[in-house]
Write an enzyme that holds these catalytic residues in place. Structure first.
Site, PDB file in Angstrom:
ATOM      1  N   PHE A  85      -9.734   5.435  14.034  1.00  0.00           N
ATOM      2  CA  PHE A  85      -9.435   6.871  13.980  1.00  0.00           C
ATOM      3  C   PHE A  85      -9.182   7.368  15.392  1.00  0.00           C
ATOM      4  O   PHE A  85     -10.025   7.207  16.268  1.00  0.00           O
ATOM      5  CB  PHE A  85     -10.559   7.678  13.335  1.00  0.00           C
ATOM      6  CG  PHE A  85     -10.162   9.119  13.133  1.00  0.00           C
ATOM      7  CD1 PHE A  85      -9.402   9.498  12.035  1.00  0.00           C
ATOM      8  CD2 PHE A  85     -10.497  10.087  14.067  1.00  0.00           C
ATOM      9  CE1 PHE A  85      -8.979  10.820  11.872  1.00  0.00           C
ATOM     10  CE2 PHE A  85     -10.081  11.406  13.910  1.00  0.00           C
ATOM     11  CZ  PHE A  85      -9.326  11.777  12.808  1.00  0.00           C
ATOM     12  N   ASP A 137     -11.106   4.262  23.045  1.00  0.00           N
ATOM     13  CA  ASP A 137     -11.324   5.602  22.509  1.00  0.00           C
ATOM     14  C   ASP A 137     -12.832   5.797  22.368  1.00  0.00           C
ATOM     15  O   ASP A 137     -13.462   5.280  21.451  1.00  0.00           O
ATOM     16  CB  ASP A 137     -10.607   5.718  21.149  1.00  0.00           C
ATOM     17  CG  ASP A 137     -10.769   7.107  20.532  1.00  0.00           C
ATOM     18  OD1 ASP A 137     -11.726   7.825  20.906  1.00  0.00           O
ATOM     19  OD2 ASP A 137      -9.957   7.468  19.662  1.00  0.00           O
ATOM     20  N   LYS A 167     -15.581  14.825  21.776  1.00  0.00           N
ATOM     21  CA  LYS A 167     -16.677  15.342  20.950  1.00  0.00           C
ATOM     22  C   LYS A 167     -17.939  15.770  21.721  1.00  0.00           C
ATOM     23  O   LYS A 167     -18.183  16.950  21.900  1.00  0.00           O
ATOM     24  CB  LYS A 167     -17.039  14.330  19.867  1.00  0.00           C
ATOM     25  CG  LYS A 167     -15.972  14.236  18.771  1.00  0.00           C
ATOM     26  CD  LYS A 167     -16.440  13.433  17.591  1.00  0.00           C
ATOM     27  CE  LYS A 167     -15.528  13.609  16.388  1.00  0.00           C
ATOM     28  NZ  LYS A 167     -14.357  12.737  16.351  1.00  0.00           N
TER      29      LYS A 167
END
Ligand SMILES: *Cc1c(COP(=O)(O)O)cnc(C)c1O
Length: 427
Positions: A157, A248, A277
């Site tokens: 993702f 990532d 995040k």
């Protein structure tokens, strides 16, 4: 200050002045807001520490943390202080000028990672876009590749922009949005032969592999940690070929794994990595960091209006400093072990329903048996009924990503709620 004291300071019980705005009109909401999310039927309007309250004054233990984002939980005194200070001092100016808070945050990140230089933006997708653009420019200008290809992993993702849904090797996120961005190729995760084959097969005409973009631990794809041997071999391949290794770290980075960066679990350093995040503890910020390849972008080639403004950088810096000052990585490791061993004890009682518990630090997944009808969203719903917020990672994995300040008592409470939820559903 101990974590317990911090929580107590941050915790404002609803009975002390908080008046729930009850009732919440979900129908009017749905008429006004696009239905991009399948929402659970509750509206949250207050948070303190690792608890949140809905519009009816009902309390929940928050093991979602805005999806691995609220590093310091809710209404943390350090964040309240930083937000207040920064909004009354200076909140936004253009990157046409030097922004001292941005420089300080970049220096903190460089001192606490393998990075040599940082680019700031507003989200994980935007950070990955920046990494993709950097890799492509590097491929054209240094590697001399006319048509650079970026390898990504199945079940990954990387975000929701067009380039990042293309990088995200999950058909459900790509359906209806074609034509996708060219230049991506997918391989199975943790399978080194597949990468080696892809690199040699894709070396044809103007095409060549320029970069590998991969999560050290796959988050949305089901909380799957990377294999140490696989990642070490990836590093070797990239060193030999000049292919860029891009990690990532949007979900696993910033201390969530018990180490500051996911790559520290794997014994390898990336050439480029991204964060978002947890970086700002819940204010929108993203960062793309590079080691060595720092001068690829020249003025005007990449930018972001909001990226790295004084407000977000001032707040993110205080999140980073608090993480360090309060020794939160230690708490993440201890609470993570407590959570996993508790979940494994539950799994041992329900072997027909639960197949595995896995994760690092405070990013953990409980996978359900493939051959039973039970799904992760069903468990999440039953947990909400017991005052515990959880989030699925795919149809068969329940994810546990609480704030990094979670206490021993709160982990015990969550484990009880999970066990009760499973007992009820399977009864
Ligand atoms: C959430 C996530 C993203 C996307 O971040 P946004 O801020 O939603 O754009 C990218 N990569 C990973 C690993 C993520 O977990």
């Amino acid at each position: 200050m101990s974590i317990e004291t911090l929580i107590e300071q941050a915790t404002i019980p609803p009975e002390s002045g908080f008046v729930p705005s009850n009732p919440f009109d979900a129908d009017s909401f749905d008429e006004a807001v696009m239905s991009t999310y399948a929402r659970f039927p509750l509206a949250l309007e207050r948070g303190a520490g690792c608890r949140v309250w809905d519009t009816q004054g009902r309390e929940y233990l928050d093991f979602v943390a805005g999806i691995a984002t609220c590093t310091l939980g809710h209404a943390h005194p350090a964040m309240v202080e930083a937000v207040t200070r920064q909004i009354s001092k200076l909140h936004h100016v253009s990157n046409l000028y030097y922004i001292p808070e941005q420089g300080e945050l970049a220096q903190w990140l460089i001192q606490h990672s393998c990075a040599d230089r940082v680019f700031f933006c507003n989200s994980g997708a935007e950070a990955n876009e920046a990494a993709i653009k950097l890799a492509r420019k590097y491929a054209h200008t240094v590697l001399d590749i006319e048509k650079p290809i970026i390898i990504t992993a199945n079940a990954s993702f990387h975000g929701r922009t067009l380039a990042t849904i293309t990088a995200t090797a999950q058909p459900k996120y790509q359906k209806y949005f074609d034509p996708l961005v060219p230049g991506f190729h997918y391989v199975p995760y943790n399978d080194i032969n597949a990468v080696e084959e892809a690199i040699s097969e894709l070396d044809e005409g103007d095409y060549r592999v320029a970069a590998i973009l991969i999560e050290p631990l796959q988050g949305e794809g089901g909380v799957r940690p990377g294999d140490v041997a696989y990642f070490q071999k990836l590093r070797e391949i990239c060193d030999e070929t000049g292919i860029l290794l891009i990690f990532d770290e949007v979900q696993v980075g910033m201390g969530r794994s018990g180490k500051l960066w996911g790559y520290e679990h794997l014994g390898v350093e990336p050439d480029i990595f991204t964060s978002a995040k947890g970086l700002g503890g819940g204010i929108p910020i993203g960062a793309m960091m590079s080691k060595k390849f720092c001068d690829v972008f020249q003025p005007g080639e990449h930018a972001s209006t909001f990226g790295g403004n004084p407000f977000v950088c001032g707040v993110a810096l205080s999140v980073c400093q608090t993480l360090e000052r309060e020794n939160l990585l230690q708490n993440v490791e201890a609470r993570g072990e407590q959570l996993r061993s508790g979940l494994r004890a539950i799994a041992a009682k329900y072997p027909n329903y639960i197949s595995e518990v896995r994760g690092w630090g405070l990013i953990n997944g409980m996978e359900l048996q493939a051959d039973v009808a039970l799904t992760a969203p069903e468990i999440v719903k039953a947990a909400i009924d017991r005052g515990l917020l959880l989030v699925p990672a795919g149809p068969k994995v329940v994810r546990f990503v609480p704030p990094l300040i979670i206490t021993e008592k709160e982990v015990d409470m969550a484990l009880q709620a999970v066990e009760q939820a499973i007992a009820t559903i399977t009864a």
